[in-house]
Write a protein that holds these residues in place. Structure first.
Motif, PDB file in Angstrom:
ATOM      1  N   THR A 818       0.839  -1.191   0.000  1.00  0.00           N
ATOM      2  CA  THR A 818       0.000   0.000   0.000  1.00  0.00           C
ATOM      3  C   THR A 818       0.881   1.251   0.000  1.00  0.00           C
ATOM      4  O   THR A 818       2.006   1.236   0.509  1.00  0.00           O
ATOM      5  CB  THR A 818      -0.940   0.050   1.222  1.00  0.00           C
ATOM      6  N   ARG A 819       0.341   2.301  -0.593  1.00  0.00           N
ATOM      7  CA  ARG A 819       0.999   3.614  -0.540  1.00  0.00           C
ATOM      8  C   ARG A 819      -0.078   4.665  -0.334  1.00  0.00           C
ATOM      9  O   ARG A 819      -1.073   4.701  -1.054  1.00  0.00           O
ATOM     10  CB  ARG A 819       1.774   3.899  -1.824  1.00  0.00           C
ATOM     11  N   THR A 820       0.132   5.522   0.664  1.00  0.00           N
ATOM     12  CA  THR A 820      -0.831   6.565   0.995  1.00  0.00           C
ATOM     13  C   THR A 820      -0.107   7.899   1.108  1.00  0.00           C
ATOM     14  O   THR A 820       0.928   7.978   1.774  1.00  0.00           O
ATOM     15  CB  THR A 820      -1.548   6.262   2.322  1.00  0.00           C
ATOM     16  N   ASN A 821      -0.644   8.944   0.455  1.00  0.00           N
ATOM     17  CA  ASN A 821      -0.095  10.290   0.547  1.00  0.00           C
ATOM     18  C   ASN A 821      -1.131  11.214   1.174  1.00  0.00           C
ATOM     19  O   ASN A 821      -1.771  12.017   0.511  1.00  0.00           O
ATOM     20  CB  ASN A 821       0.293  10.810  -0.843  1.00  0.00           C
ATOM     21  N   LEU A 822      -1.334  11.071   2.447  1.00  0.00           N
ATOM     22  CA  LEU A 822      -2.241  11.917   3.213  1.00  0.00           C
ATOM     23  C   LEU A 822      -1.566  12.276   4.540  1.00  0.00           C
ATOM     24  O   LEU A 822      -1.330  11.384   5.361  1.00  0.00           O
ATOM     25  CB  LEU A 822      -3.573  11.198   3.494  1.00  0.00           C
ATOM     26  N   PRO A 823      -1.189  13.526   4.767  1.00  0.00           N
ATOM     27  CA  PRO A 823      -1.317  14.671   3.861  1.00  0.00           C
ATOM     28  C   PRO A 823      -0.349  14.555   2.688  1.00  0.00           C
ATOM     29  O   PRO A 823       0.392  13.584   2.584  1.00  0.00           O
ATOM     30  CB  PRO A 823      -0.983  15.868   4.759  1.00  0.00           C
ATOM     31  N   LYS A 824      -0.318  15.599   1.842  1.00  0.00           N
ATOM     32  CA  LYS A 824       0.400  15.525   0.575  1.00  0.00           C
ATOM     33  C   LYS A 824       1.887  15.248   0.741  1.00  0.00           C
ATOM     34  O   LYS A 824       2.481  14.494  -0.024  1.00  0.00           O
ATOM     35  CB  LYS A 824       0.187  16.823  -0.199  1.00  0.00           C
ATOM     36  N   LYS A 825       2.526  15.852   1.744  1.00  0.00           N
ATOM     37  CA  LYS A 825       3.966  15.705   1.916  1.00  0.00           C
ATOM     38  C   LYS A 825       4.359  14.427   2.646  1.00  0.00           C
ATOM     39  O   LYS A 825       5.542  14.098   2.735  1.00  0.00           O
ATOM     40  CB  LYS A 825       4.518  16.911   2.679  1.00  0.00           C
ATOM     41  N   LEU A 826       3.401  13.678   3.169  1.00  0.00           N
ATOM     42  CA  LEU A 826       3.684  12.461   3.922  1.00  0.00           C
ATOM     43  C   LEU A 826       3.322  11.242   3.086  1.00  0.00           C
ATOM     44  O   LEU A 826       2.196  11.115   2.612  1.00  0.00           O
ATOM     45  CB  LEU A 826       2.893  12.440   5.228  1.00  0.00           C
ATOM     46  N   GLU A 827       4.278  10.347   2.922  1.00  0.00           N
ATOM     47  CA  GLU A 827       4.033   9.099   2.196  1.00  0.00           C
ATOM     48  C   GLU A 827       4.192   7.926   3.158  1.00  0.00           C
ATOM     49  O   GLU A 827       5.209   7.804   3.845  1.00  0.00           O
ATOM     50  CB  GLU A 827       5.022   8.947   1.031  1.00  0.00           C
ATOM     51  N   TRP A 828       3.181   7.075   3.194  1.00  0.00           N
ATOM     52  CA  TRP A 828       3.187   5.907   4.084  1.00  0.00           C
ATOM     53  C   TRP A 828       3.103   4.658   3.209  1.00  0.00           C
ATOM     54  O   TRP A 828       2.143   4.459   2.480  1.00  0.00           O
ATOM     55  CB  TRP A 828       2.000   5.980   5.046  1.00  0.00           C
ATOM     56  N   ARG A 829       4.137   3.834   3.270  1.00  0.00           N
ATOM     57  CA  ARG A 829       4.189   2.592   2.487  1.00  0.00           C
ATOM     58  C   ARG A 829       4.181   1.387   3.417  1.00  0.00           C
ATOM     59  O   ARG A 829       4.844   1.380   4.465  1.00  0.00           O
ATOM     60  CB  ARG A 829       5.439   2.543   1.613  1.00  0.00           C
ATOM     61  N   ASN A 830       3.458   0.339   3.008  1.00  0.00           N
ATOM     62  CA  ASN A 830       3.423  -0.931   3.732  1.00  0.00           C
ATOM     63  C   ASN A 830       3.703  -2.072   2.766  1.00  0.00           C
ATOM     64  O   ASN A 830       3.266  -2.051   1.614  1.00  0.00           O
ATOM     65  CB  ASN A 830       2.055  -1.153   4.388  1.00  0.00           C
ATOM     66  N   ASP A 831       4.426  -3.060   3.244  1.00  0.00           N
ATOM     67  CA  ASP A 831       4.698  -4.274   2.470  1.00  0.00           C
ATOM     68  C   ASP A 831       4.448  -5.452   3.405  1.00  0.00           C
ATOM     69  O   ASP A 831       5.240  -5.729   4.305  1.00  0.00           O
ATOM     70  CB  ASP A 831       6.140  -4.274   1.972  1.00  0.00           C
ATOM     71  N   ILE A 832       3.318  -6.124   3.190  1.00  0.00           N
ATOM     72  CA  ILE A 832       2.894  -7.216   4.077  1.00  0.00           C
ATOM     73  C   ILE A 832       2.894  -8.515   3.286  1.00  0.00           C
ATOM     74  O   ILE A 832       2.288  -8.601   2.213  1.00  0.00           O
ATOM     75  CB  ILE A 832       1.481  -6.939   4.643  1.00  0.00           C
ATOM     76  N   ARG A 833       3.586  -9.528   3.808  1.00  0.00           N
ATOM     77  CA  ARG A 833       3.659 -10.822   3.120  1.00  0.00           C
ATOM     78  C   ARG A 833       3.273 -11.938   4.098  1.00  0.00           C
ATOM     79  O   ARG A 833       3.634 -11.900   5.275  1.00  0.00           O
ATOM     80  CB  ARG A 833       5.063 -11.082   2.595  1.00  0.00           C
ATOM     81  N   TYR A 834       2.569 -12.912   3.557  1.00  0.00           N
ATOM     82  CA  TYR A 834       2.207 -14.089   4.336  1.00  0.00           C
ATOM     83  C   TYR A 834       2.588 -15.333   3.536  1.00  0.00           C
ATOM     84  O   TYR A 834       2.258 -15.457   2.358  1.00  0.00           O
ATOM     85  CB  TYR A 834       0.711 -14.114   4.636  1.00  0.00           C
ATOM     86  N   THR A 835       3.307 -16.244   4.167  1.00  0.00           N
ATOM     87  CA  THR A 835       3.676 -17.504   3.519  1.00  0.00           C
ATOM     88  C   THR A 835       3.196 -18.660   4.374  1.00  0.00           C
ATOM     89  O   THR A 835       3.222 -18.598   5.602  1.00  0.00           O
ATOM     90  CB  THR A 835       5.197 -17.615   3.328  1.00  0.00           C
ATOM     91  N   PHE A 836       2.759 -19.713   3.698  1.00  0.00           N
ATOM     92  CA  PHE A 836       2.291 -20.909   4.391  1.00  0.00           C
ATOM     93  C   PHE A 836       2.857 -22.123   3.672  1.00  0.00           C
ATOM     94  O   PHE A 836       2.603 -22.340   2.491  1.00  0.00           O
ATOM     95  CB  PHE A 836       0.755 -20.946   4.403  1.00  0.00           C
ATOM     96  N   ASN A 837       3.676 -22.910   4.388  1.00  0.00           N
ATOM     97  CA  ASN A 837       4.287 -24.130   3.855  1.00  0.00           C
ATOM     98  C   ASN A 837       3.765 -25.327   4.655  1.00  0.00           C
ATOM     99  O   ASN A 837       4.367 -25.726   5.660  1.00  0.00           O
ATOM    100  CB  ASN A 837       5.811 -24.073   3.987  1.00  0.00           C
ATOM    101  N   PRO A 838       2.647 -25.906   4.263  1.00  0.00           N
ATOM    102  CA  PRO A 838       2.055 -26.969   5.078  1.00  0.00           C
ATOM    103  C   PRO A 838       2.897 -28.237   5.139  1.00  0.00           C
ATOM    104  O   PRO A 838       2.700 -29.053   6.038  1.00  0.00           O
ATOM    105  CB  PRO A 838       0.706 -27.225   4.394  1.00  0.00           C
ATOM    106  N   ASN A 839       3.844 -28.425   4.213  1.00  0.00           N
ATOM    107  CA  ASN A 839       4.605 -29.683   4.165  1.00  0.00           C
ATOM    108  C   ASN A 839       5.915 -29.647   4.938  1.00  0.00           C
ATOM    109  O   ASN A 839       6.561 -30.679   5.111  1.00  0.00           O
ATOM    110  CB  ASN A 839       4.895 -30.058   2.707  1.00  0.00           C
ATOM    111  N   VAL A 840       6.352 -28.459   5.372  1.00  0.00           N
ATOM    112  CA  VAL A 840       7.627 -28.351   6.070  1.00  0.00           C
ATOM    113  C   VAL A 840       7.547 -29.046   7.422  1.00  0.00           C
ATOM    114  O   VAL A 840       6.574 -28.907   8.159  1.00  0.00           O
ATOM    115  CB  VAL A 840       8.028 -26.874   6.244  1.00  0.00           C
ATOM    116  N   ILE A 841       8.582 -29.810   7.742  1.00  0.00           N
ATOM    117  CA  ILE A 841       8.654 -30.544   9.011  1.00  0.00           C
ATOM    118  C   ILE A 841       9.831 -30.026   9.817  1.00  0.00           C
ATOM    119  O   ILE A 841      10.953 -29.918   9.307  1.00  0.00           O
ATOM    120  CB  ILE A 841       8.796 -32.053   8.769  1.00  0.00           C
ATOM    121  N   GLY A 842       9.606 -29.690  11.076  1.00  0.00           N
ATOM    122  CA  GLY A 842      10.684 -29.257  11.953  1.00  0.00           C
ATOM    123  C   GLY A 842      10.936 -27.765  11.953  1.00  0.00           C
ATOM    124  O   GLY A 842      11.789 -27.279  12.688  1.00  0.00           O
TER     125      GLY A 842
END
Length: 924
Positions: A818-842
């Motif tokens: 996401t990227r938000t410019n509110l107010p104009k001079k402020l930029e807020w960036r988010n990078d959210i990741r989710y991983t799921f490996n059901p087969n991994v053991i240990g």
């Protein structure tokens, strides 16, 4: 996140009540002189009030066009333009009836060239034969945007998280500035560091070498080159940036780049240092530091690597330093010079562990590996390019390069093997220290001579490479074999290593035109000789002298290896307006010689004669779609390690012996792709499929005894293959003048069939994977951007041996940016990741990874204060599972942990008149 989505929904709903006019404008473009339809003419619509571009398209092969969209302005102006023709314009008043039929529009031959003054085209897009040109003023970006931000706005152009650029599905592998390299053609250093405001035009063409461009040959159909044309008024002055930051856990970063442009003279310098696994600038620079050795790869988590170095969120913690400079100039007409220097230092620390389950024809066993490494690498890279154009028919291109590398590393490894009852069978521990100096010099000279105007030419090229490696290794290891006859072997050794490579390769080609600019015969001859000298002297530690004085013949080597190849070939090239076909057939005559001074009985000489074939076909349906096909038959001889019947006992738990009876492997490679981009509807489709079928493939043949000690050799086998394929579809939906949604859908296929022999039983492992993905980019004005993407990777591996259990893996990946410019001079960036490996053991099966950045503009937008939060949830991990021929592995390694950082960056420039850059505000 919920508040952001709610705000976006309110804004969209409120905006939907605004007055707007839908339009569907159609017509046909033709030449006034001969009444023939004009393909690839540009048609665009502007606001009368401020000339803002509302929509655009291009005409098809019959001259027809259809321009659709929505405008909040009733009065608009239509423009039609084509190279070599006068532009056409018409004022239109939009009504509630969206359908407007203009009929036939005739364009006159160009008449606006007077006294060397050319009226520049207003068209957003212009197509000139094989060149696609974008007018930068027509594409709106945020303030202080760089070239990468601009490229993301262009139709058909995509830039992924690593900075990799594709145009209509074709990868961009070279970026030029005013037709010249910038830091050695590296794409990402250019796109991330040059300001969009200094660029006037962006041109996209098939990638060509200097020689191909000079001789008029067609370029690489599967790779693209972008040329950035700088405005004349902005091609003189200084510009650059300085940034620094510090944070928790002693994390830091700093970078600067300074550029001086003075018409044809260009100088740039950069420097960077950090301990947050950041490359500082781009992967291309890192590749230069290591001379391209080891290959380039990209990880799914935004990381990339060169050889054994990993950057950007993967394995290990990397502390890096970079400094470099580039210089380009045109001393006089026909003499261009480009030179680059880069110094780098990196220190990589990594701890890892792997758990493996091996399956044998009659039993299973397990292996657990724990390792740690600490590597320091210094690298100096100098390269240059000199173009000497003697006259319009003769070009000489010279490209020398020198690399000096100093590497020191220490590694600890503990490996244990257990039988199927989890009883410890053997254990191997080692501590190694390695020091190495490498000097590499390479020079390439190309000479191209053209004859007449029908496309005839002669080319000659010569490449020489001298590579010298000197080093010493210290090894202290112990292997314990348990059971009824337990043994222990302790090694305390020093090895002196001298490796030299002296290679020379040449190529001569002559093109004879049979039909001017259409049908050609190519006669070629290639010659190469690679001489590699290897001397490794290993000494055991002597307890009496307390020094490494006892020469160990078993672990030493001293040989000279020659690889000589001669390839005469004959080819045909047939080119029409919309298609191109070429076929080349050659005979590869290869000689391998090995002179072993320590073991004269292992000296050998082998001759191989094989057929080599390359072919390709390309057809362009119209200005929107094209298809490409190629087929190659190639051969590869076994290397000296695979051929020489010498037993390498460096690792006593895995003894490797060559096979002198090996045959050369042969590969049949097929590749096809299709791409189509609809300029009007902003939809793009790209599909591809490729595969390789191998005969006489060199495979491993392993025997494992009761103590789980492996003895490996090589053999030939038929039937191995690999394939890859996929398709992608993207569509840009412009809801209104402020809101747009980009949709990206795709699927990727991979498969391979690997053959190996284990305890004299042939085992075929067939692995297939399919990865569907979906992505959206929701943009409102320049205030809010939300980009969710999701993909799931299904992998299935089956084995021919009944004792092997088939494997099915699934890996889920969700990412929200996401990227938000509110107010104009402020930029807020988010990078959210989710991983799921059901087969991994240990290891952890799932994890959330959240990074965020706040950036506030100060000093009239020249400065930026940033606050970074890395791994806010403290869940980052890189656990993964993979299956190979005879084992399954779960692994995990060191990763960068949570930190918070405050930073400041400042941009400066004195380009343009009085140091000011004109601001443009054209919408797209």
């Amino acid at each position: 996140m919920k508040k952001v989505l709610l705000l976006l929904a309110i804004l969209l709903c409120g905006h939907s009540f605004s007055q707007s006019y839908k339009f569907n404008i159609s017509g046909k473009i033709q030449s006034e002189k001969d009444k023939t339809p004009i393909e690839a003419a540009t048609i665009h619509l502007e606001k009368v009030s401020d000339s803002t571009v509302i929509s655009y398209t291009i005409s098809n092969d019959k001259g027809n066009f259809s321009l659709e969209g929505k405008s909040f302005n009733k009065d608009v102006k239509l423009y039609v333009s084509f190279i070599g023709m006068d532009s056409y314009s018409k004022r239109i008043s939009l009504t509630k009836n969206p359908s407007i039929k203009l009929g036939t529009i005739s364009l006159k031959e160009e008449s606006n060239v007077l006294d060397e003054v050319v009226i520049k085209s207003r068209a957003p897009i212009t197509i000139k034969k094989d060149t696609l040109e974008f007018n930068v003023k027509s594409f709106k970006t945020k303030k202080n945007a760089n070239v990468e931000d601009l490229l993301k706005k262009l139709p058909g152009v995509e830039v992924d998280e690593n900075g990799k650029i594709t145009v209509n599905g074709k990868e961009v592998n070279k970026i030029l500035v005013n037709g010249k390299p910038f830091f050695g053609n590296d794409p990402t250093i250019t796109t991330k560091n040059l300001s969009k405001d200094i660029i006037e035009k962006i041109q996209v063409t098939d990638t060509k070498s200097k020689s191909e461009a000079f001789s008029g040959e067609k370029g690489d159909a599967n790779n693209k080159t972008i040329n950035l044309t700088i405005k004349k008024e902005n091609n003189k002055g200084w510009f650059g940036r300085v940034s620094a930051g510090g944070g928790t856990d002693k994390r830091y970063e700093a970078a600067t780049m300074i550029n001086r442009f003075n018409n044809n003279t260009r100088f740039s310098a950069l420097a960077s240092t950090n301990n947050i696994n950041s490359p500082g600038f781009s992967f291309g620079e890192i590749q230069k530091m290591y001379g391209g050795n080891g290959g380039v790869w990209f990880g799914g988590n935004g990381s990339f690597g060169i050889g054994n170095r990993r950057f950007g969120g993967g394995q290990g913690i990397v502390t890096s330093k970079i400094a470099g400079a580039t210089y380009a100039d045109e001393y006089k007409k026909g003499l261009d010079v480009n030179a680059n220097y880069i110094f780098s230092n990196s220190n990589s620390v990594n701890d890892s562990r792997q758990n493996r389950e091996y399956t044998l024809p009659d039993r299973r066993y397990f292996s657990n590996i724990i390792s740690s490494s600490d590597t320091n690498n210094d690298n100096h890279n100098i390269d240059a390019e000199l173009d000497i154009e003697i006259d319009s028919t003769l070009l000489i291109n010279v490209q020398p390069r020198f690399i000096y590398n100093n590497r020191e590393s220490s590694n600890r490894r503990n490996e244990e093997s257990l039988d199927e009852n989890n009883t410890l069978t053997n254990q191997f521990t080692s501590n190694t220290i390695s020091k190495q100096d490498n000097k590499n010099f390479e020079n390439n000279i190309d000479i191209t001579k053209k004859f007449g105007s029908k496309g005839a030419f002669i080319k000659a090229s010569l490449t020489n490479q001298i590579d010298q490696t000197n080093g010493e290794d210290f090894n202290n290891s112990t292997i314990n074999i348990f059971g009824t006859n337990p043994t222990t072997e302790i090694r305390n050794q020093k090895s002196n290593i001298d490796n030299d490579l002296n290679s020379i390769s040449s190529r001569f080609s002559y093109r004879l035109p049979l039909i001017s600019q259409k049908l050609f015969i190519d006669a070629k001859y290639r010659y190469s000789r690679n001489e590699r000298k290897n001397r490794e002297s290993t000494f055991d530690f002597n307890n009496t002298t307390q020094d490494f004085t006892d020469f160990n013949t078993t672990l030493s080597s001293d040989f000279t290896y020659n690889d000589i190849t001669k390839t005469p070939s004959l080819g045909i090239v047939y080119t029409l307006k919309k298609s191109r076909f070429n076929l080349e057939v050659g005979q590869v005559r290869r000689t391998l010689e090995n002179i072993d001074r320590l073991r004269p009985n292992l000296s050998l000489e082998k001759d191989f004669n094989n057929l080599r074939l390359t072919s390709s076909f390309r057809y362009r349906f119209d200005s929107k779609a094209s298809i490409y096909f190629d087929y190659n038959l190639d051969n590869d001889a076994p290397n000296v390690i695979q051929l020489q019947p010498f037993s390498d006992v460096t690792n006593p738990s895995n003894i490797i012996t060559g096979n002198p009876n090996l045959k050369p492997s042969q590969s049949h490679r097929l590749y096809v792709n299709f791409n189509k981009y609809n300029w009007q509807k902003r939809t793009g489709f790209f599909s591809y499929f490729g595969g390789t079928l191998n005969t006489n493939q060199i495979v491993t043949k392993t025997t494992i005894n009761d103590q789980l000690v492996r003895n490996t050799t090589y053999d030939n086998a038929d039937g191995g293959y690999n394939f890859w394929g996929g398709a992608s579809y993207n569509k840009s939906i412009k809801i209104d003048s402020l809101t747009s949604v980009d949709v990206r859908m795709g699927i990727r296929l991979n498969g391979n069939r690997n053959i190996s022999f284990l305890n004299d039983v042939e085992n075929t492992a067939t692995s297939n994977s399919i990865t569907p993905r979906l992505g959206l980019a929701i943009k409102w004005n320049k205030v809010i951007t939300i980009e969710p993407t999701y993909n799931i990777d299904f992998t299935k591996t089956t084995y021919s041996a009944n004792s092997f259990q088939d494997q099915n893996f699934a890996r889920h990946n969700l990412r929200i940016r996401t990227r938000t410019n509110l107010p104009k001079k402020l930029e807020w960036r988010n990078d959210i990741r989710y991983t799921f490996n059901p087969n991994v053991i240990g290891f952890n099966k799932s994890a959330w990874f959240w990074n965020a950045t706040l950036a506030y503009s100060v000093l009239k937008d020249k400065g930026t204060i940033t606050f970074k939060a890395y791994d806010i949830l403290s869940q980052n991990n890189n656990a993964q599972r993979r299956a190979v021929n005879n084992y399954i592995e779960d692994s995990e390694s060191t990763i960068l942990q949570q930190y918070f950082m405050v930073g400041f960056s400042w941009k400066f420039n004195s380009l343009g008149k009085k140091g000011k850059i004109r601001e443009y505000d054209f919408s797209y």
